[in-house]
Write a protein that holds these residues in place. Structure first.
Motif, mmCIF file in Angstrom:
data_model
loop_
_atom_site.group_PDB
_atom_site.id
_atom_site.type_symbol
_atom_site.label_atom_id
_atom_site.label_comp_id
_atom_site.label_asym_id
_atom_site.label_seq_id
_atom_site.Cartn_x
_atom_site.Cartn_y
_atom_site.Cartn_z
ATOM 1 N N GLN A 194 45.622 66.113 -76.164
ATOM 2 C CA GLN A 194 46.073 64.748 -75.888
ATOM 3 C C GLN A 194 45.257 64.063 -74.793
ATOM 4 O O GLN A 194 44.953 62.877 -74.886
ATOM 5 N N TYR A 202 49.120 58.051 -71.856
ATOM 6 C CA TYR A 202 49.851 58.492 -73.048
ATOM 7 C C TYR A 202 50.665 57.337 -73.642
ATOM 8 O O TYR A 202 50.606 57.071 -74.847
ATOM 9 N N LEU A 214 50.064 55.537 -77.210
ATOM 10 C CA LEU A 214 51.153 55.530 -78.194
ATOM 11 C C LEU A 214 51.460 54.119 -78.691
ATOM 12 O O LEU A 214 51.746 53.897 -79.867
ATOM 13 N N PHE A 235 56.592 47.699 -73.946
ATOM 14 C CA PHE A 235 57.024 49.071 -74.225
ATOM 15 C C PHE A 235 56.764 49.969 -73.003
ATOM 16 O O PHE A 235 57.623 50.775 -72.613
ATOM 17 N N ILE A 244 63.019 53.468 -68.110
ATOM 18 C CA ILE A 244 63.841 54.590 -68.613
ATOM 19 C C ILE A 244 63.557 55.850 -67.791
ATOM 20 O O ILE A 244 64.463 56.580 -67.405
ATOM 21 N N ASN A 271 65.536 69.154 -70.726
ATOM 22 C CA ASN A 271 65.672 67.795 -71.255
ATOM 23 C C ASN A 271 64.650 66.825 -70.640
ATOM 24 O O ASN A 271 64.084 65.992 -71.342
ATOM 25 N N MET A 314 55.151 62.785 -70.448
ATOM 26 C CA MET A 314 54.734 61.483 -70.971
ATOM 27 C C MET A 314 54.075 60.636 -69.882
ATOM 28 O O MET A 314 53.298 59.736 -70.180
ATOM 29 N N GLU A 363 68.216 63.139 -80.731
ATOM 30 C CA GLU A 363 67.446 63.500 -79.525
ATOM 31 C C GLU A 363 68.167 62.909 -78.313
ATOM 32 O O GLU A 363 68.652 61.785 -78.378
ATOM 33 N N ASP A 364 68.205 63.679 -77.217
ATOM 34 C CA ASP A 364 68.949 63.181 -76.063
ATOM 35 C C ASP A 364 68.083 62.802 -74.872
ATOM 36 O O ASP A 364 68.607 62.435 -73.828
ATOM 37 N N ASN A 365 66.772 62.880 -75.003
ATOM 38 C CA ASN A 365 65.921 62.378 -73.918
ATOM 39 C C ASN A 365 65.582 60.916 -74.233
ATOM 40 O O ASN A 365 64.884 60.629 -75.210
ATOM 41 N N PRO A 366 66.080 59.980 -73.419
ATOM 42 C CA PRO A 366 65.914 58.559 -73.759
ATOM 43 C C PRO A 366 64.466 58.093 -73.843
ATOM 44 O O PRO A 366 64.143 57.189 -74.621
ATOM 45 N N MET A 367 63.595 58.735 -73.075
ATOM 46 C CA MET A 367 62.181 58.329 -73.123
ATOM 47 C C MET A 367 61.531 58.767 -74.443
ATOM 48 O O MET A 367 60.742 58.039 -75.046
ATOM 49 N N VAL A 368 61.890 59.966 -74.871
ATOM 50 C CA VAL A 368 61.372 60.472 -76.152
ATOM 51 C C VAL A 368 61.933 59.620 -77.291
ATOM 52 O O VAL A 368 61.210 59.229 -78.208
ATOM 53 N N ARG A 374 62.936 56.489 -77.219
ATOM 54 C CA ARG A 374 62.314 55.155 -77.241
ATOM 55 C C ARG A 374 60.914 55.223 -77.862
ATOM 56 O O ARG A 374 60.505 54.342 -78.613
ATOM 57 N N SER A 375 60.178 56.283 -77.528
ATOM 58 C CA SER A 375 58.813 56.426 -78.045
ATOM 59 C C SER A 375 58.819 56.663 -79.556
ATOM 60 O O SER A 375 58.024 56.075 -80.286
ATOM 61 N N PHE A 407 59.829 53.452 -81.279
ATOM 62 C CA PHE A 407 58.740 52.468 -81.248
ATOM 63 C C PHE A 407 57.694 52.793 -82.310
ATOM 64 O O PHE A 407 57.304 51.949 -83.111
ATOM 65 N N ASP A 458 66.105 67.316 -82.238
ATOM 66 C CA ASP A 458 65.848 68.209 -81.126
ATOM 67 C C ASP A 458 66.648 69.492 -81.387
ATOM 68 O O ASP A 458 67.562 69.504 -82.230
ATOM 69 N N THR A 474 59.800 71.669 -77.671
ATOM 70 C CA THR A 474 58.826 71.745 -76.597
ATOM 71 C C THR A 474 57.909 72.916 -76.932
ATOM 72 O O THR A 474 58.242 73.748 -77.773
ATOM 73 N N THR A 508 55.772 68.897 -81.580
ATOM 74 C CA THR A 508 56.028 69.208 -80.178
ATOM 75 C C THR A 508 56.159 67.921 -79.369
ATOM 76 O O THR A 508 55.532 66.920 -79.671
ATOM 77 N N LYS A 509 57.000 68.001 -78.321
ATOM 78 C CA LYS A 509 57.208 66.857 -77.439
ATOM 79 C C LYS A 509 56.391 67.052 -76.168
ATOM 80 O O LYS A 509 56.389 68.162 -75.648
ATOM 81 N N PRO A 510 55.767 66.053 -75.611
ATOM 82 C CA PRO A 510 55.637 64.714 -76.173
ATOM 83 C C PRO A 510 54.679 64.739 -77.363
ATOM 84 O O PRO A 510 53.662 65.421 -77.321
ATOM 85 N N PHE A 511 55.006 64.001 -78.391
ATOM 86 C CA PHE A 511 54.253 64.081 -79.640
ATOM 87 C C PHE A 511 52.959 63.276 -79.575
ATOM 88 O O PHE A 511 52.835 62.322 -78.811
#
Lengths: 244, 120
Positions: free
Chosen positions: A47, A138, A142, A149, A156, A186, A193, B8-13, B15-16, B19, B52, B81, B101-104
């Motif tokens: 990445q 990243y 994306l 965004f 967030i 979590n 990111m 999924e429970d990670n809000p940043m993941v 949202r991504s 999007f 997740d 992960t 895998t996260k982050p994707f």
């Protein structure tokens, strides 16, 4: 050493080795990103790209150093310098991809001077790195640079990670170590990111190795790292912190 | 428009994923935990599920078990992960179609989602 900040990817589960590394190396000259698995560093390199030096613990699980090197060379043509961290007593390890120098486990200052010399010689791959504890590359990649965004994602991060870090602290004090591990798991991708490898590494350790009262330092470090990111975000995006 | 359920429970993941998948032309519905996902599955029809494995209240494994038993035709991609190899192996044994895998990586996500949907 050349004035540009050098970047080392250090793949090991040996927290003592990480601590020694971070103690000896000057953070103004060398930035070290820690990983606890070969898969983690492969993902990072895919990445983000290569660093000046990659150090791989020989028998790290599930992919050992030799397998990780094979994957990097074979699949993504990795061309950077590589050292293998080993306690086998040999000075070099031969693989199908070539011969790699060994950094002996339990290394001292003179061994690290050798690492620094290697970095000095490796001038072709110098990457100017931002010393900020976060990067937007990243999120930018994306979203093709979608500012709304990116801004929303930072918001967030600030809110959700901040809340989780506080919860981790409280749960740790209460001795609820299982929930500490779950929360660390979590929020790990959130640090990733923003390309904050220290936050990610600490989360990984809290999530995937047994947590008990001895992990207080890591909980504290995680909080510090989050606050560091928050401090930089405050400077760069003051509107994020405005209350209505 | 093909509809994707993200669990999924990670809000940043979340949202991504939202999007990127919306940008790729999919309708996206999000469940932040397993019970909410089960309710959504009863109410709506989905073409693909991204889930997740470590979720509050209902584990990812339980969710996969439920999906494979109740909605066997909906393909499932696991969001993991990089340190969850054992759990991913178990998920594959339960019949999941792929994992990310996260982050994707954005291009990898697009490709895997497209490929999994095409197999239907």
């Amino acid at each position: 050493m050349n004035g540009a900040l050098k970047h080392i990817l250090f793949v090991t589960t040996d927290s003592d080795a990480v601590a020694v590394f971070n103690t000896y190396l000057n953070p103004n000259e060398v930035r070290v990103s820690n990983f606890t698995s070969g898969m983690g560093v492969i993902q990072y390199i895919k990445q983000i790209g290569e660093a000046d030096l990659l150090i791989l613990e020989e028998h790290i699980k599930p992919l050992g150093a030799v397998q990780t090197i094979h994957y990097l060379k074979d699949s993504i043509n990795y061309s950077g310098e590589i050292l293998i961290l080993s306690d086998s007593g040999v000075s070099e390890i031969q693989t199908d991809e070539g011969t790699f120098e060994v950094l002996k486990k339990g290394f001292d200052k003179s061994d690290l001077d050798r690492v620094l010399n290697l970095l000095s010689e490796n001038k072709e791959q110098i990457v100017e790195l931002d010393s900020k504890p976060y990067s937007l590359s990243y999120l930018s990649n994306l979203s093709d640079g979608d500012e709304a965004f990116i801004y929303e994602s930072l918001k967030i991060f600030n809110e959700s990670v901040g809340q989780c870090v506080t919860e981790i602290e409280n749960l740790f004090q209460q001795g609820n170590y299982k929930e500490v591990s779950n929360l660390a798991h979590n929020i790990k991708p959130s640090f990733e990111m923003l390309e904050n490898s220290l936050g990610s590494t600490i989360c990984d350790q809290l999530a995937h190795s047994p947590v008990d009262s001895s992990k207080a330092e890591q909980v504290e470090l995680l909080k510090k790292e989050y606050l560091k990111v928050q401090e930089y975000l405050k400077q760069d995006f003051p509107d994020l912190f405005k209350t209505i | 428009m093909q509809k994707i359920l993200i669990i999924e429970d990670n809000p940043m993941v979340v949202r991504s994923l939202e999007f990127k998948l919306k940008k790729d032309g999919y309708e996206v519905v999000v469940a932040e935990e397993g019970r909410q996902a089960m309710k959504l599955l009863e109410e709506q029809i989905f073409d693909l599920i991204l889930t997740d494995l470590m979720l509050p209240f209902v584990t990812g494994t339980q969710i996969i078990e439920h999906i494979k038993k109740t909605y066997p035709k909906i393909p499932v991609i696991v969001l993991s992960t990089s340190t969850q190899e054992d759990i991913i192996t178990d998920a594959f044994k339960m019949g999941v179609d792929d994992f990310i895998t996260k982050p994707f990586s954005p291009s990898e996500l697009s490709l895997r989602v497209k490929r999994t949907l095409a197999k239907q």
